[in-house]
Scaffold this active site. Sequence first.
Site, PDB file in Angstrom:
ATOM      1  N   ARG A   1      38.466 123.568 -10.475  1.00 50.66           N
ATOM      2  CA  ARG A   1      37.495 123.453 -11.577  1.00 50.66           C
ATOM      3  C   ARG A   1      36.934 122.039 -11.542  1.00 50.66           C
ATOM      4  O   ARG A   1      37.409 121.201 -10.778  1.00 50.66           O
ATOM      5  CB  ARG A   1      38.079 123.833 -12.942  1.00 50.66           C
ATOM      6  CG  ARG A   1      39.510 123.549 -13.202  1.00 50.66           C
ATOM      7  CD  ARG A   1      39.889 122.101 -13.189  1.00 50.66           C
ATOM      8  NE  ARG A   1      39.049 121.329 -14.089  1.00 50.66           N
ATOM      9  CZ  ARG A   1      38.856 120.020 -13.998  1.00 50.66           C
ATOM     10  NH1 ARG A   1      39.434 119.304 -13.033  1.00 50.66           N
ATOM     11  NH2 ARG A   1      38.098 119.377 -14.856  1.00 50.66           N
ATOM     12  N   GLY A   2      35.931 121.791 -12.393  1.00 52.37           N
ATOM     13  CA  GLY A   2      35.219 120.512 -12.313  1.00 52.37           C
ATOM     14  C   GLY A   2      33.987 120.731 -11.449  1.00 52.37           C
ATOM     15  O   GLY A   2      34.096 121.292 -10.336  1.00 52.37           O
ATOM     16  N   ALA A   3      32.822 120.320 -11.946  1.00 53.00           N
ATOM     17  CA  ALA A   3      31.555 120.706 -11.317  1.00 53.00           C
ATOM     18  C   ALA A   3      31.482 120.410  -9.814  1.00 53.00           C
ATOM     19  O   ALA A   3      31.233 121.323  -9.010  1.00 53.00           O
ATOM     20  CB  ALA A   3      30.398 120.058 -12.084  1.00 53.00           C
TER      21      ALA A   3
ATOM     22  N   ASP B   1      28.367 118.743 -16.219  1.00 46.26           N
ATOM     23  CA  ASP B   1      28.297 119.975 -15.431  1.00 46.26           C
ATOM     24  C   ASP B   1      26.868 120.338 -15.063  1.00 46.26           C
ATOM     25  O   ASP B   1      26.630 121.031 -14.079  1.00 46.26           O
ATOM     26  CB  ASP B   1      28.949 121.130 -16.192  1.00 46.26           C
ATOM     27  CG  ASP B   1      30.453 120.945 -16.204  1.00 46.26           C
ATOM     28  OD1 ASP B   1      30.953 120.192 -17.070  1.00 46.26           O
ATOM     29  OD2 ASP B   1      31.129 121.516 -15.323  1.00 46.26           O
TER      30      ASP B   1
ATOM     31  N   LYS C   1      32.132 119.441 -20.833  1.00 48.59           N
ATOM     32  CA  LYS C   1      33.216 120.148 -21.522  1.00 48.59           C
ATOM     33  C   LYS C   1      33.042 120.141 -23.036  1.00 48.59           C
ATOM     34  O   LYS C   1      32.657 119.125 -23.612  1.00 48.59           O
ATOM     35  CB  LYS C   1      34.544 119.494 -21.136  1.00 48.59           C
ATOM     36  CG  LYS C   1      35.789 120.083 -21.745  1.00 48.59           C
ATOM     37  CD  LYS C   1      35.915 121.579 -21.549  1.00 48.59           C
ATOM     38  CE  LYS C   1      35.813 122.001 -20.098  1.00 48.59           C
ATOM     39  NZ  LYS C   1      35.572 123.465 -19.941  1.00 48.59           N
TER      40      LYS C   1
HETATM   41  O1  MRU Z   1      35.845 123.918 -17.269  1.00 49.76           O
HETATM   42  P1  MRU Z   1      36.002 122.794 -16.298  1.00 49.76           P
HETATM   43  O2  MRU Z   1      37.385 122.236 -16.242  1.00 49.76           O
HETATM   44  O3  MRU Z   1      35.465 123.150 -14.941  1.00 49.76           O
HETATM   45  O4  MRU Z   1      35.071 121.658 -16.897  1.00 49.76           O
HETATM   46  C1  MRU Z   1      35.020 120.414 -16.257  1.00 49.76           C
HETATM   47  C2  MRU Z   1      34.158 119.433 -16.944  1.00 49.76           C
HETATM   48  O5  MRU Z   1      33.553 119.692 -17.955  1.00 49.76           O
HETATM   49  C3  MRU Z   1      33.990 118.116 -16.257  1.00 49.76           C
HETATM   50  O6  MRU Z   1      33.872 117.080 -17.175  1.00 49.76           O
HETATM   51  C4  MRU Z   1      32.720 118.171 -15.394  1.00 49.76           C
HETATM   52  O7  MRU Z   1      32.761 119.281 -14.554  1.00 49.76           O
HETATM   53  C5  MRU Z   1      32.505 116.954 -14.610  1.00 49.76           C
HETATM   54  S1  MRU Z   1      33.661 116.827 -13.298  1.00 49.76           S
HETATM   55  C6  MRU Z   1      33.332 115.473 -12.369  1.00 49.76           C
END
Ligand code: MRU
Length: 350
Positions: free
Chosen positions: A48-50, A240, A251
């Site tokens: 997870r994480g963009a 994201d 988030k």
């Molecule tokens: O639902 P997730 O854990 O994928 O959400 C992640 C986030 O919101 C991060 O802050 C975002 O993807 C930036 S990651 C460098």
Amino acid sequence: MSSEVFPVRWEDGTVVMIDQTVLPAEYRELSTKSVEEVVGWIETMVVRGAPAIGVAAAYGIALAAIELRDKSRDEFDTGLAKARDRLARTRPTAVNLFWALERMIHLAESQVPDKSPSAIADLLLEEAKDIQNEDYEMCRTIGKLGAELLPDSGGVLTHCNAGALATAGYGTAVGVLRAAWEMGKNIHVYSDETRPRLQGAKLTCWELNRLGMPFTLITDNMAGHFMQQGKISAAVTGADRIAVNGDSANKIGTYTVAVLCREHNIPFYIAAPLSTMDFNCPDGSHIPIEERGRDEVLDVIPGCAEVYAEIHVANPAFDVTPARLINAIITDKGVAYPPFEESLVKFREE
Ligand code: MRU
């Protein structure tokens, strides 16, 4: 123990991922040759994480191409399009997913008709590795640029996990904190726990702990209190999807942090690579917000499953912080200041 963390990588003909659903209790790596498994791992948030989702999707396409390498070119093209469509249905908000899929499919489609599927599969694997390596380098640049914006000492709040685990490695928002720490700034991180999935508590704290950085874990509803107490000098989060006008989806709870920062006159920064920009999206009202299952919210209330069987639960995974609350967007091309529709577009043209 090395402090470097690589959540998605290619090893011995397989995609290897750190299983982020079991951290910090357990460190487990999973490996696969199957695009369907990559799809499942994105949906269940093993990864997870963009930016990390983008890297995973790129490797998903590479795996699909390898599975199809002995087919005719027509069958290969059709199969690859199917894999792209399936990966695109995993998570709607992080634009890096669609950016990576488009880059991979564009490469395949731009090959001359008599190029063999096997040769194209080789190219796609190299492209996925390039996406991974480039993201790591972009995070290093974001870290350096962002670190300059932070005070020489003080508390800095972050929300969710925008660290190495959320990227190819190093991190965006955590990369900024880490670079500031590495350059000798006396930074103390405040990590929001980040309900409902607790990425701050489970992942950011795990990373900061490994790095040996000083930090305090707080629940999401404590941020205002610590700002009022003068403990927090800046806030930095990832994103994201960033619209052309600078509105930024991140988030759920990020918007609240930004509002609190404005009330307390604290700068609020977004750190993200240009692959998180959606140049087709004029403003935040066009960003699709993922709605996740009710169990993520209810799981924390012991014994509620039956008693609360009928109650309505909302679980939007992201919110949009309006550009007017963002002091700067730290990208790999430079730091963008308002008006973002001018500064961000200039970076794209460079
Ligand atoms: O639902 P997730 O854990 O994928 O959400 C992640 C986030 O919101 C991060 O802050 C975002 O993807 C930036 S990651 C460098």
